[in-house]
Structure formats: C-alpha cells, structure tokens
Design an enzyme around this catalytic site. Sequence first.
Site, PDB file in Angstrom:
ATOM      1  N   CYS A  17       0.854  -1.181   0.000  1.00  0.00           N
ATOM      2  CA  CYS A  17       0.000   0.000   0.000  1.00  0.00           C
ATOM      3  C   CYS A  17       0.898   1.241   0.000  1.00  0.00           C
ATOM      4  CB  CYS A  17      -0.900   0.004   1.234  1.00  0.00           C
ATOM      5  SG  CYS A  17       0.025   0.112   2.795  1.00  0.00           S
ATOM      6  N   HIS A 129      -0.311  -4.843  19.589  1.00  0.00           N
ATOM      7  CA  HIS A 129       0.111  -4.483  18.236  1.00  0.00           C
ATOM      8  C   HIS A 129       0.784  -3.115  18.295  1.00  0.00           C
ATOM      9  CE1 HIS A 129      -0.095  -3.291  14.011  1.00  0.00           C
ATOM     10  NE2 HIS A 129      -0.195  -4.582  13.724  1.00  0.00           N
ATOM     11  N   GLU A 131       0.839  -0.597  16.333  1.00  0.00           N
ATOM     12  CA  GLU A 131      -0.021   0.542  15.984  1.00  0.00           C
ATOM     13  C   GLU A 131      -0.902   0.936  17.166  1.00  0.00           C
ATOM     14  OE1 GLU A 131      -3.834   1.726  13.240  1.00  0.00           O
ATOM     15  OE2 GLU A 131      -2.464   0.227  12.411  1.00  0.00           O
ATOM     16  N   SER A 273       1.859  -5.296   3.301  1.00  0.00           N
ATOM     17  CA  SER A 273       3.300  -5.154   3.532  1.00  0.00           C
ATOM     18  C   SER A 273       4.120  -6.195   2.770  1.00  0.00           C
ATOM     19  CB  SER A 273       3.614  -5.233   5.034  1.00  0.00           C
ATOM     20  OG  SER A 273       3.000  -6.359   5.621  1.00  0.00           O
TER      21      SER A 273
END
Length: 316
Positions: A17, A129, A131, A273
Amino acid sequence: MTKPRLSLFLAAPRGFCAGVDRATKIVEMALEKWGAPVYVRHEIVHNKFVVDGLRARGAVFVEDLDECPDDRPVIFSAHGVPKAVPAEAERRNLIYVDATCPLVSKVHLEAARHHENGKQMVMIGHKGHPEVIGTMGQLPEGEVLLVETPGDVATLEVRNPEHLAFITQTTLSLDDTAEVVRALQARFPAIEGPHKEDICYATTNRQNAVKQVAPKVQALLVIGAPNSSNSRRLVEVAAAAGCDYAQLIQRATDIDWRALEGCSAIGLTAGASAPDVLVQEVLDAFRERFDLTLEQVVTATEKIEFRIPRIVREPA
C-alpha cells in the site's frame, strides 16, 4: 508428463500500500543520504523479506530508542510510536525520521482532538500491536481504553458515558469491527465515531477483493507475515466468505502442495506489507507444477501516493 490444469484467481488490489511503500523508501533514502548504519525502531513494516533486504543494506532494527547511538539517524516504523518516543529523541538531539503511515497519523490527530474536547477514547484494536501501542501512547494513561470484541464492550468501565468517542486500528477486518461498533453504540448511545472510516483504504480494498475471489476457488493463499495484522485478517475474510482452505504463507517455499491436491481453482492475494516480488515468486512456483490459467479479479484501482518527509529528500 502433462501438468494438471489450474485456474488461479489473482486478487487486485494486493500487496504494497502507499504507507508501506513510503516507509520502505524512507529507509532506502536515509541509507543513501547518511550511509549505514541507519537505525529503525521496530520493523519498518511487518514483512521478513523486506526487513531482511533493508538489513542487508545497513539498516539496524531495534525495539527501543535506548539501543540507538546518539550519532546515527533513527527512523520510526510505519505503525507509529507513542508521543514519548519523539520527545526522547529530541531530548537526545537525535536525527529522527517519522515513517508513520499518514492514515495512522490521522487517527492520532483524531484522538488528540477528542481529548481536547474532554472525551475519553475507546480504541478498537489488538492488544500489543505496535499501531495500538503507538495510538494509545498519544494521550495520557487511562484516556484510551482498548476493546477487541463485543464481549469487551460489555465489561468496559468508562469515566462518563456521555463523553466518549471511538477510533480503530487501521488494519482490522471491516466485518469484525462493525460488530464491536454496534456493541459500543448500543451500550453508549452518545459515543462519537470517526468522521471518516479509520480502517484504511488499502485494508478495505484488499478485503473486498478477497470477498470476490473466495466464492470462485477451493483454496486461497495470502502472502504475508504472521505478525502482519492486515494479512491475517485477509485469511479470516476468505474463510468467512466461504473458502474451504485459506492459508497465510511468507514465501513460495511455505506452500503446502499436498493440501492443494485436487483443486481446480485457487485464489492468491498479498497483504499490504508484502512486495510484488513475492507474488511473482509464488506464481512461478505454480507455473512449474500446473498448466496455469491466470485471471485477475479487480475490485478497485489505487493511485494514492504519500509524500516523503523533507528531511530525507534534502541532500546531506
């Protein structure tokens, strides 16, 4: 010997992305500008092939800023970091580059805006995680409450049910997140949601493509890393869409060919990814074994690009 025939449905969009592309370019450009070693806090993106390639060029991956020397640049991963990390980098006068995906940064800004308006945040995401750690670390402790499932919502203790807002991890399953949102809205009718969906366009597009491919195939392979949230969600989406066999693989060498025996139609996609070179590697492996008919299933076209930070664009 005649190869068995196989129809392979290739999901599109798939693979890198814009946020991942930007983050890997930042490391590559930093190495060109400052030379090796360049330090990277956490894996720049969750893909072993990408990380190993950058490591071979001189990137050093660490989990803590304490592992970085004062005289070398450090890059923050695409997943984002708590506010304390850049603050510490500035205190030490480190050269640092923030490779946080702009769509993750949008969630950070959203959380800060709600906090300024006196709202407590609820974050839908996976505990541990990076993030989630980075987003929760944008606000003081206790200001962001984490939920993963509708069951978590039932036991949630909030400061004031009239002053709540929710945000989400960008790489979640749309369907699973919708269940948690419904539970939040049922229990806290005044809760405020994001003005625009937090789950990123790339996650949404890849999941929608898998939903289109899954009914056409007997098995679906997702190229991605075990620690890649968006890749693991693609496996779950395929299974929920009716695919009998959905499997996560990192490389062509991970394919369980015996599990695919008797299949006449197989689907293939790649997490956000996973680079295209790994898709080509898997396609080559299929061509060696099958008389392959390749069909792309295109559900969206992505043209988004994110700007590289000026600090790495400017000459040394």
